[in-house]
Design an enzyme around this catalytic site. Sequence first.
Site, PDB file in Angstrom:
ATOM      1  N   TYR B  36     -66.662 -29.224  18.649  1.00  0.00           N
ATOM      2  CA  TYR B  36     -65.594 -29.831  17.381  1.00  0.00           C
ATOM      3  C   TYR B  36     -65.496 -28.902  16.398  1.00  0.00           C
ATOM      4  CZ  TYR B  36     -64.449 -33.418  14.223  1.00  0.00           C
ATOM      5  OH  TYR B  36     -63.715 -34.104  13.314  1.00  0.00           O
ATOM      6  N   HIS B  40     -62.040 -27.359  14.755  1.00  0.00           N
ATOM      7  CA  HIS B  40     -61.825 -27.271  13.535  1.00  0.00           C
ATOM      8  C   HIS B  40     -61.550 -26.250  12.612  1.00  0.00           C
ATOM      9  CE1 HIS B  40     -61.981 -31.746  14.746  1.00  0.00           C
ATOM     10  NE2 HIS B  40     -61.319 -31.907  13.479  1.00  0.00           N
ATOM     11  N   TYR B  59     -58.534 -33.223   2.220  1.00  0.00           N
ATOM     12  CA  TYR B  59     -58.733 -33.532   3.230  1.00  0.00           C
ATOM     13  C   TYR B  59     -60.063 -32.768   3.794  1.00  0.00           C
ATOM     14  CZ  TYR B  59     -58.705 -35.884   8.059  1.00  0.00           C
ATOM     15  OH  TYR B  59     -58.914 -36.606   9.278  1.00  0.00           O
ATOM     16  N   TRP B  97     -53.891 -33.470  19.913  1.00  0.00           N
ATOM     17  CA  TRP B  97     -54.907 -33.033  19.081  1.00  0.00           C
ATOM     18  C   TRP B  97     -56.132 -34.291  19.319  1.00  0.00           C
ATOM     19  CZ3 TRP B  97     -57.182 -29.091  16.885  1.00  0.00           C
ATOM     20  CH2 TRP B  97     -58.235 -29.509  16.112  1.00  0.00           C
TER      21      TRP B  97
END
Lengths: 133, 133
Positions: B36, B40, B59, B97
């Site tokens: 993860y 990212h 964000y 995604w």
Amino acid sequence: MSTQAAELPFPVLPKTDQGKRICQVIRVKPERLDEYKKVHAAVWPEVLGALRKAHVVDYSIHFFEPHNLLIAHMRYIGKDFDKDMAGIADNEATKRWWKLTDGMQESFVPGATGSESGPGWWTSAEEVFRMEG
Amino acid sequence: MSTQAAELPFPVLPKTDQGKRICQVIRVKPERLDEYKKVHAAVWPEVLGALRKAHVVDYSIHFFEPHNLLIAHMRYIGKDFDKDMAGIADNEATKRWWKLTDGMQESFVPGATGSESGPGWWTSAEEVFRMEG
């Protein structure tokens, strides 16, 4: 992957890339949650003043029910983080505020005794993604 | 309480009170955390483009280890939230995604099947405090 989307016209965005982002987590005692919300609906002006004086801005706290967590997000826009944090800790109203709110919380930090001193009270969450605005 | 601190000179602050703040939480599968983080560190440009086009800014995602949580914070600065969110969901790269990242996560939402459809995937956390910058 094509770069199609990257070529779309973007909206004009506010600048948000100033400063250090901080995310911290703590457990709220479920039986104290209503009280926690009530005092946070009218945080003492001195406490907010101490935060602003210490260059903390854009500060929110969210409640995550499945684990009874309080999740705090803030930005620090000053130049001397340790000095500014020490300034907050020197503020008398903030000390009283912490006495009030610490009692509503349980820390994840081993050996933690409270916000005022010790190895910490809230736990920092690690940033794994950021998209600036 | 006196109002002493509120009378102190405040620093000039960036404007941050635009838009809607959103905090969302999901569980990351611990055995997928490294993956993860890796994806990212280089999010596909099309995915970022779809977010920006939908007026999502500022964000960030943080990882909270004690409960293996991913905590997302964002601001929405558009005028039609539902339409903009539908625009994200229509983006082909974003669909791919989500297929990738949904598999690394476990939702807290009863009956959730994925990011693309159903009763939701991430869980919204309730805002209990905000101090604008």
